[in-house]
Design a protein around this motif. Structure first.
Motif, PDB file in Angstrom:
ATOM      1  N   PHE A 311       0.815  -1.217   0.000  1.00  0.00           N
ATOM      2  CA  PHE A 311       0.000   0.000   0.000  1.00  0.00           C
ATOM      3  C   PHE A 311       0.846   1.263   0.000  1.00  0.00           C
ATOM      4  CE2 PHE A 311      -2.266  -3.374   2.326  1.00  0.00           C
ATOM      5  CZ  PHE A 311      -3.307  -3.575   1.431  1.00  0.00           C
ATOM      6  N   LYS A 312       2.092   1.150   0.469  1.00  0.00           N
ATOM      7  CA  LYS A 312       2.970   2.310   0.489  1.00  0.00           C
ATOM      8  C   LYS A 312       3.217   2.840  -0.915  1.00  0.00           C
ATOM      9  CE  LYS A 312       7.486   3.825   2.226  1.00  0.00           C
ATOM     10  NZ  LYS A 312       8.712   3.404   2.950  1.00  0.00           N
ATOM     11  N   SER A 313       3.463   1.927  -1.857  1.00  0.00           N
ATOM     12  CA  SER A 313       3.690   2.342  -3.249  1.00  0.00           C
ATOM     13  C   SER A 313       2.436   2.946  -3.856  1.00  0.00           C
ATOM     14  CB  SER A 313       4.152   1.141  -4.083  1.00  0.00           C
ATOM     15  OG  SER A 313       5.415   0.682  -3.659  1.00  0.00           O
ATOM     16  N   ALA A 314       1.293   2.306  -3.609  1.00  0.00           N
ATOM     17  CA  ALA A 314       0.024   2.814  -4.153  1.00  0.00           C
ATOM     18  C   ALA A 314      -0.304   4.185  -3.587  1.00  0.00           C
ATOM     19  CB  ALA A 314      -1.096   1.826  -3.841  1.00  0.00           C
ATOM     20  N   GLY A 315       0.077   4.409  -2.309  1.00  0.00           N
ATOM     21  CA  GLY A 315      -0.217   5.688  -1.674  1.00  0.00           C
ATOM     22  C   GLY A 315       0.544   6.861  -2.245  1.00  0.00           C
ATOM     23  N   LYS A 316       1.533   6.581  -3.082  1.00  0.00           N
ATOM     24  CA  LYS A 316       2.297   7.656  -3.712  1.00  0.00           C
ATOM     25  C   LYS A 316       1.656   8.136  -5.013  1.00  0.00           C
ATOM     26  CE  LYS A 316       6.679   6.022  -1.759  1.00  0.00           C
ATOM     27  NZ  LYS A 316       8.038   5.509  -2.046  1.00  0.00           N
ATOM     28  N   ASN A 317       0.668   7.394  -5.491  1.00  0.00           N
ATOM     29  CA  ASN A 317      -0.037   7.772  -6.724  1.00  0.00           C
ATOM     30  C   ASN A 317      -1.548   7.572  -6.571  1.00  0.00           C
ATOM     31  OD1 ASN A 317       1.557   8.721  -9.085  1.00  0.00           O
ATOM     32  ND2 ASN A 317       2.741   6.853  -8.687  1.00  0.00           N
ATOM     33  N   LEU A 357      -2.790  -2.294  -7.400  1.00  0.00           N
ATOM     34  CA  LEU A 357      -1.646  -2.255  -6.486  1.00  0.00           C
ATOM     35  C   LEU A 357      -0.353  -2.565  -7.243  1.00  0.00           C
ATOM     36  CD1 LEU A 357      -3.058  -4.042  -3.302  1.00  0.00           C
ATOM     37  CD2 LEU A 357      -2.487  -1.618  -3.543  1.00  0.00           C
ATOM     38  N   LEU A 358      -0.435  -3.486  -8.189  1.00  0.00           N
ATOM     39  CA  LEU A 358       0.735  -3.796  -9.018  1.00  0.00           C
ATOM     40  C   LEU A 358       1.125  -2.599  -9.877  1.00  0.00           C
ATOM     41  CD1 LEU A 358      -0.044  -7.463 -10.170  1.00  0.00           C
ATOM     42  CD2 LEU A 358       1.746  -6.715  -8.578  1.00  0.00           C
ATOM     43  N   VAL A 359       0.110  -1.902 -10.394  1.00  0.00           N
ATOM     44  CA  VAL A 359       0.384  -0.692 -11.178  1.00  0.00           C
ATOM     45  C   VAL A 359       1.085   0.340 -10.298  1.00  0.00           C
ATOM     46  CG1 VAL A 359      -0.656   1.262 -12.401  1.00  0.00           C
ATOM     47  CG2 VAL A 359      -1.542  -1.059 -12.768  1.00  0.00           C
ATOM     48  N   GLY A 360       0.588   0.512  -9.067  1.00  0.00           N
ATOM     49  CA  GLY A 360       1.205   1.453  -8.144  1.00  0.00           C
ATOM     50  C   GLY A 360       2.634   1.072  -7.814  1.00  0.00           C
ATOM     51  N   TYR A 361       2.888  -0.222  -7.644  1.00  0.00           N
ATOM     52  CA  TYR A 361       4.238  -0.713  -7.358  1.00  0.00           C
ATOM     53  C   TYR A 361       5.176  -0.427  -8.528  1.00  0.00           C
ATOM     54  CZ  TYR A 361       8.048  -3.994  -6.378  1.00  0.00           C
ATOM     55  OH  TYR A 361       9.281  -4.562  -6.170  1.00  0.00           O
ATOM     56  N   TYR A 362       4.675  -0.676  -9.745  1.00  0.00           N
ATOM     57  CA  TYR A 362       5.472  -0.438 -10.953  1.00  0.00           C
ATOM     58  C   TYR A 362       5.843   1.046 -11.077  1.00  0.00           C
ATOM     59  CZ  TYR A 362       6.584   0.163 -15.904  1.00  0.00           C
ATOM     60  OH  TYR A 362       7.194   0.505 -17.087  1.00  0.00           O
ATOM     61  N   LEU A 363       4.869   1.915 -10.878  1.00  0.00           N
ATOM     62  CA  LEU A 363       5.124   3.353 -10.986  1.00  0.00           C
ATOM     63  C   LEU A 363       6.124   3.817  -9.932  1.00  0.00           C
ATOM     64  CD1 LEU A 363       1.493   4.670 -11.612  1.00  0.00           C
ATOM     65  CD2 LEU A 363       3.353   4.529 -13.276  1.00  0.00           C
ATOM     66  N   ASP A 364       6.018   3.241  -8.729  1.00  0.00           N
ATOM     67  CA  ASP A 364       6.951   3.601  -7.665  1.00  0.00           C
ATOM     68  C   ASP A 364       8.369   3.173  -8.024  1.00  0.00           C
ATOM     69  OD1 ASP A 364       7.863   4.554  -5.231  1.00  0.00           O
ATOM     70  OD2 ASP A 364       7.356   2.718  -4.154  1.00  0.00           O
ATOM     71  N   LYS A 365       8.497   1.967  -8.577  1.00  0.00           N
ATOM     72  CA  LYS A 365       9.816   1.476  -8.974  1.00  0.00           C
ATOM     73  C   LYS A 365      10.427   2.355 -10.066  1.00  0.00           C
ATOM     74  CE  LYS A 365      10.735  -2.039  -6.386  1.00  0.00           C
ATOM     75  NZ  LYS A 365      11.948  -2.032  -5.519  1.00  0.00           N
ATOM     76  N   LYS A 366       9.576   2.874 -10.940  1.00  0.00           N
ATOM     77  CA  LYS A 366      10.034   3.741 -12.028  1.00  0.00           C
ATOM     78  C   LYS A 366      10.159   5.200 -11.586  1.00  0.00           C
ATOM     79  CE  LYS A 366      10.348   0.669 -15.314  1.00  0.00           C
ATOM     80  NZ  LYS A 366      11.638   0.386 -15.994  1.00  0.00           N
ATOM     81  N   LYS A 367       9.826   5.461 -10.319  1.00  0.00           N
ATOM     82  CA  LYS A 367       9.889   6.819  -9.769  1.00  0.00           C
ATOM     83  C   LYS A 367       8.988   7.797 -10.531  1.00  0.00           C
ATOM     84  CE  LYS A 367      13.066   5.438  -6.887  1.00  0.00           C
ATOM     85  NZ  LYS A 367      12.758   5.231  -5.457  1.00  0.00           N
ATOM     86  N   LYS A 368       7.829   7.292 -10.919  1.00  0.00           N
ATOM     87  CA  LYS A 368       6.872   8.129 -11.656  1.00  0.00           C
ATOM     88  C   LYS A 368       5.706   8.445 -10.704  1.00  0.00           C
ATOM     89  CE  LYS A 368       7.929   6.355 -16.277  1.00  0.00           C
ATOM     90  NZ  LYS A 368       8.477   7.624 -16.785  1.00  0.00           N
TER      91      LYS A 368
END
Length: 372
Positions: A311-317, A357-368
């Motif tokens: 959820f941390k990654s998703a919370g960034k977008n 959630l996977l989309v959010g994780y991917y975007l976080d990894k790409k720093k987008k």
């Protein structure tokens, strides 16, 4: 809110009472309140002028409102411009964020840890937050007076029922009581025409779950998060005390909500009702949010046994994911043809949420990160 959006057709309570999905939106709004405190304090530490902060808050509110209206035009077969829905989820989030942010920026100074104030930390905080509390009391009073005193043509005073065939069909045109009446008077065709209670109660008038009157009490939900944010910021040096206060507000808020509802999910002096965002609904869901925050605080900040993933990654977008879930709602794997059983709808919602959630994780990894 993605889970709620994906599963709103079948796992929300039809009108009164509570289902698991009914907690999602108020939980999100509660965390909006917490983030307001953290954001304002961060800007104050950077010596950001309050004029600049107020401008940012206003611009963000306008953007959220306009994006919400834009999403409302996503209608199969094309939108009818003379009946575009004005209220909505993002509009309510924007409004409540705007009110609580303005109050926070105007009245609360830079806060330091409670160790600098000793036992007087609460007195120090109340010295600045009392105008906020007065506004919350006024909003509650306005909601109560309008809800229980305003005469609605053809309806009993203080009616909170679903209308239609509910109550033996005696109040067919009274769906939503005063809240529904005000929305129909102001918005006309520019409001939600297919409320969740329509299939069950065969309602004949429109009712918008994100209407005007409920938006006043929704401010209380966000402000509950603001209170939690103040606790976390001022007591950060004493984790046990933070936990004690969060659990204390859990008990007090739950007791208040259950008292208003007389311990019932559908009855009482003030029934628990998400569609009307009643004050009892605010109290009960805020209690659960205080408890959830306390649990996360222990797991993440105190014991360090969970990092907050995924959820941390998703919370960034959050906005990107919500808008995406709205636009791609009818596409697999977010949606597919299935029966209307709660089990299948919950499965569908869970799969769709996991995908986002996977989309959010991917975007976080790409720093987008996409923000407004």
């Amino acid at each position: 809110c993605v889970l709620q959006k994906l599963g709103s057709s079948g796992i929300n309570a039809e009108y009164g009472g509570l289902s698991l999905a009914d907690f999602v939106f108020p939980w999100f709004m509660f965390m909006v309140g917490v983030s307001i405190v953290l954001s304002v304090q961060s800007q104050l530490k950077r010596n950001t002028p309050k004029k600049v902060m107020l401008k940012k808050v206003t611009v963000r509110f306008i953007k959220l409102f306009l994006i919400g209206v834009f999403l409302n035009t996503s209608v199969p077969g094309g939108v009818e411009l003379t009946a575009v829905r004005i209220p909505g989820v993002l509009q309510r989030i924007g409004f409540t964020y705007f009110v609580c942010s303005i109050l926070e920026v105007l009245f609360v100074p830079r806060l330091s840890g409670a160790e600098n104030y000793g036992q007087g930390w609460l007195t120090y905080l109340l010295r600045y937050t009392w105008p906020q509390l007065i506004v919350m009391v006024l909003l509650t009073a306005i909601w109560c007076v309008v809800t229980f005193v305003l005469p609605v043509p053809g309806c009993p005073v203080g009616y909170l029922g679903p209308g239609g065939i509910g109550d033996g069909g005696e109040h067919v045109n009274c769906t939503g009581g005063a809240a529904g009446y005000i929305d129909r008077l102001i918005w006309g065709k520019h409001m939600y025409q297919h409320p969740t209670c329509k299939p069950m109660y065969h309602t004949v008038v429109a009712h918008d779950p994100e209407g005007l009157l409920g938006s006043l009490t929704a401010v209380l939900t966000v402000y509950s998060g603001v209170i939690a944010g103040h606790i976390v910021v001022m007591l950060k040096g004493n984790k046990a005390t933070v936990l004690t206060w969060l659990l204390g507000f859990t008990v007090v808020s739950l007791a208040a909500g259950l008292t208003m509802a007389k311990g019932s999910l559908t009855g009482g002096w003030v029934p628990i009702n998400k569609n009307l965002w009643t004050v009892s609904f605010v109290a009960v869901t805020s209690a659960s949010a205080y408890f959830l925050l306390a649990l996360i605080y222990v797991l993440v900040d105190w014991k360090n046994i969970w990092c907050g993933a995924p959820f941390k990654s998703a919370g960034k977008n959050p906005l990107f994911l919500y808008v995406g879930s709205y636009i791609l709602y009818n596409y697999f794997p977010f949606n597919w043809s299935t029966d209307d059983s709660h089990g299948m709808l919950l499965l569908q919602s869970s799969v769709g949420t996991a995908a986002w959630l996977l989309v959010g994780y991917y975007l976080d990894k790409k720093k987008k990160y996409y923000k407004i």
